[in-house]
Design a protein around this motif. Structure first.
Motif: not given
Length: 642
Positions: A253-256, A275-281, A258-261
């Motif tokens: 999850l952390q890798d996903l 980035a907002e959706h990634a922050a929610r994860v 970081r890579d999404t951002r």
């Protein structure tokens, strides 16, 4: 020359191995194993062979395998053993046979530098420490001169544990043929070499990953072969269970996130909502870790309401991120990969949460430090293994120093679904009766007694004095290890190498170099550790290595066996403990000149009816109960058989 004659010649006292190895001497057990392996390959049959320590099993399977001229995959338990096979043993076997054999070494993708990930990390420019930044620069320089990209060959100190995931790929984040640096990829080059080789050396994790990919219809990693040789085969059931199951981890999850951002910044700067959706994860994963509490292993059904709610929120956050990534995926290969990973993680998590108690899989959770892993593990891998064997190869050799229980391979064969195979059990050629003692201190309480830990340490300290250190102290729990380390330090023992204080490889190097050293370890040092000579003269094991009754996988497997009318203790826990003990005992005698004392602190070895099965499965070590017998053994140097 017949095949039998060629093998006999290769392994003879005046044969080519005698010219290649300074200390070579023919062993009947080695010759018998070589003939059995050759027969299995010729007949396209399966062979299960237990070869005791000192048999020389590696050359006993390499010589006939190379002599057959067939394509061979050799799988072993660890990367260290892989390197030993490829760099030392295979060249010796090839030279002995004078055959032009093409060899390849193939490791999992996490062992190879990923040029794309390395450059993205450098581009991102956000590393937590100066040491990581320095390591990255060393790796970038090394990347220009390495041929293999194998991080085992990287400059010393360059691969920080936190940096490695930033400069290697995973099956999740690899871009494959869409990678702009695909033509320069070290992993792909290693795989190409493996496809062209006559003999490929892999490890069990890679082999099982390949089989799991093929079973799921997702392609393949390894080349096809005629002959499969699986060394350290006792590890296979648990390794297979890991790869034929499913895992959702905080690391993934952390890798996903970081890579999404990163990819949003590179390829979709006009879509800040990613980035907002990634922050929610990221928040949902952190909340799940907090809800899970202290580090532990537990069945998911027992995790409580808060973790279940947090996992539901994580699933919703992944679904939201997947939906947000879908329209952005066509904009770049990185975003496309992130979308694929988010969708797969969401699917895996939904499958985990939907698992029920009637399934032949157990859902459980493991937490450690700030991380967690949600795992779905099959209770039985026999059918998976049976199907995979049917799809691959013609000949199978499964070998280890510890496969049997009281002379029978029934437990091992049942766990892997090996219904029919030739079997061979070869005892160690070492003179255990003369060169060892098994010391079971008298008057010790049973391990569940609250007085046990203190009584055990008081009982073994005189042995440490008699052996002048030079000991492995092996424990079945980290708690017992830490207590022992504190107790010994308080008693003035200073040359202690304690697991956790340094990497296992460093601890072993210090142990070999330090006179009178004592190494304290848990599972990492029970197998695959080779210390020859007087530096290791005593192995101490506090308890019989039964699995923790609270282990969620064990509990689920016990219930499953009960439903089948079988006994969890007799059919699983007992044979697994016997094989585990045999592995620990195997650390003591590694050469014909070695001598030493095995100390067992568990009186169940003689007080319980099942103790005779443990004793019958161990080498023929004379049992002593008095410390004076131990003192006499160490005082008497004449018992060495060399």
């Amino acid at each position: 020359m017949t095949d039998d004659a060629a093998l006999d010649r290769a392994l003879a006292a005046d044969g080519p191995l005698a010219d290649l190895l300074d200390d070579y001497s023919p062993r009947e057990e080695q010759q018998r194993m070589a003939q059995a392996v050759a027969a299995a390959i010729e007949a396209e049959d399966s062979l299960v062979v237990e070869a005791g320590t000192g048999t020389g099993k590696t050359l006993a399977y390499l010589i006939p395998a190379l002599h057959s001229g067939k394509r061979v995959v050799i799988s072993t338990g660890t990367r260290t053993l892989q390197d030993q096979l490829y760099h030392r043993d295979l060249p010796i076997a090839r030279a002995a046979l004078e055959r032009p054999v093409r060899m390849a070494l193939l490791k999992g993708r996490g062992n190879y530098l990923c040029l794309y990930r390395m450059e993205r990390t450098a581009e991102e420019g956000r590393l937590e420490t100066a040491a990581m930044a320095d390591g990255l620069q060393k790796l970038r320089a090394w990347a220009g001169r390495t041929r293999s990209g194998d991080l085992a060959e990287a400059p010393a100190g360059s691969v920080d544990g936190r940096l490695q995931p930033r400069v290697t790929s995973t099956a999740d984040n690899c871009l494959g043929q869409n990678c702009p640096l695909y033509s320069e990829c070290f992993l792909m080059e290693a795989r190409r070499e493996a496809q062209e080789a006559d003999v490929v050396v892999v490890n069990h994790h890679l082999l099982m990953a390949d089989w799991a990919l093929r079973e799921g219809g997702y392609g393949e990693v390894l080349p096809s072969a005629d002959v499969y040789i699986l060394d350290e085969a006792h590890q296979l059931p648990e390794t297979a269970a890991r790869f034929f199951g499913a895992t959702v981890s905080s690391r993934q999850l952390q890798d996903l996130v970081r890579d999404t951002r990163l990819e949003q910044q590179r390829e979709a700067g006009d879509s800040p909502d990613l980035a907002e959706h990634a922050a929610r994860v990221e928040r949902a994963a952190a909340e799940l870790r907090q809800a899970l509490g202290e580090s532990s292993r537990m069945a998911w059904a027992d995790a409580g309401e808060a973790p279940h709610e947090a996992a539901g929120e994580l699933a919703a956050a992944l679904e939201s991120l997947t939906g947000a990534l879908a329209p952005q995926a066509p904009r770049g290969r990185g975003l496309e990969n992130c979308h694929k990973r988010s969708d797969e993680l969401q699917s895996s998590l939904r499958g985990f949460l939907a698992n029920d108690t009637e399934s032949r899989e157990v859902a459980w959770v493991e937490t450690r430090g700030q991380g967690f892993a949600l795992r779905l593990t099959p209770l039985d891998v026999a059918e998976h293994f049976r199907r995979s064997r049917a799809r691959h190869g013609q000949s199978w050799v499964l070998t280890s120093a510890t496969l049997g229980v009281n002379g029978s391979f029934e437990h091992f064969q049942r766990r892997l679904g090996i219904d029919s195979a030739q079997t061979l059990q070869l005892d160690s050629p070492f003179d255990y009766a003369r060169n060892t003692r098994l010391y079971l201190p008298a008057s010790l309480p049973e391990p569940r007694d609250p007085r046990f830990d203190e009584a055990y340490l008081q009982a073994v300290e005189p042995v440490l004095e008699a052996s002048e250190g030079r000991a492995f102290m092996l424990f079945t729990s980290h708690r017992a290890l830490r207590n022992a380390a504190d107790w010994l330090r308080a008693r003035g023992w200073s040359a202690l190498m304690v697991q956790g204080d340094a990497a296992p490889k460093q601890l072993l190097e210090r142990f070999r170099a330090t006179p009178g050293a004592i190494l304290l370890g848990t599972q990492s040092f029970w197998e695959g550790v080779d210390v020859r000579g007087p530096a290791l003269s005593c192995v101490m094991i506090d308890r019989l290595p039964f699995a923790s009754p609270g282990d969620p996988v064990l509990q689920a497997r016990a219930a499953w066996l009960k439903d089948q009318g079988r006994s969890s203790f007799a059919d699983h826990q007992l044979p697994e403990a016997i094989i585990g003990l045999r592995q620990g005992v195997g650390r003591l005698i590694r050469d014909t000149a070695d001598r030493g004392v095995l100390v067992l602190g568990d009186t169940r070895l003689i007080s319980k009816p099942y103790g005779r099965l443990f004793r019958a499965s161990l080498p023929p070590m004379p049992l002593v109960r008095d410390i004076e017998a131990v003192n006499d053994f160490f005082a008497d140097q004449s018992s060495t058989s060399s």
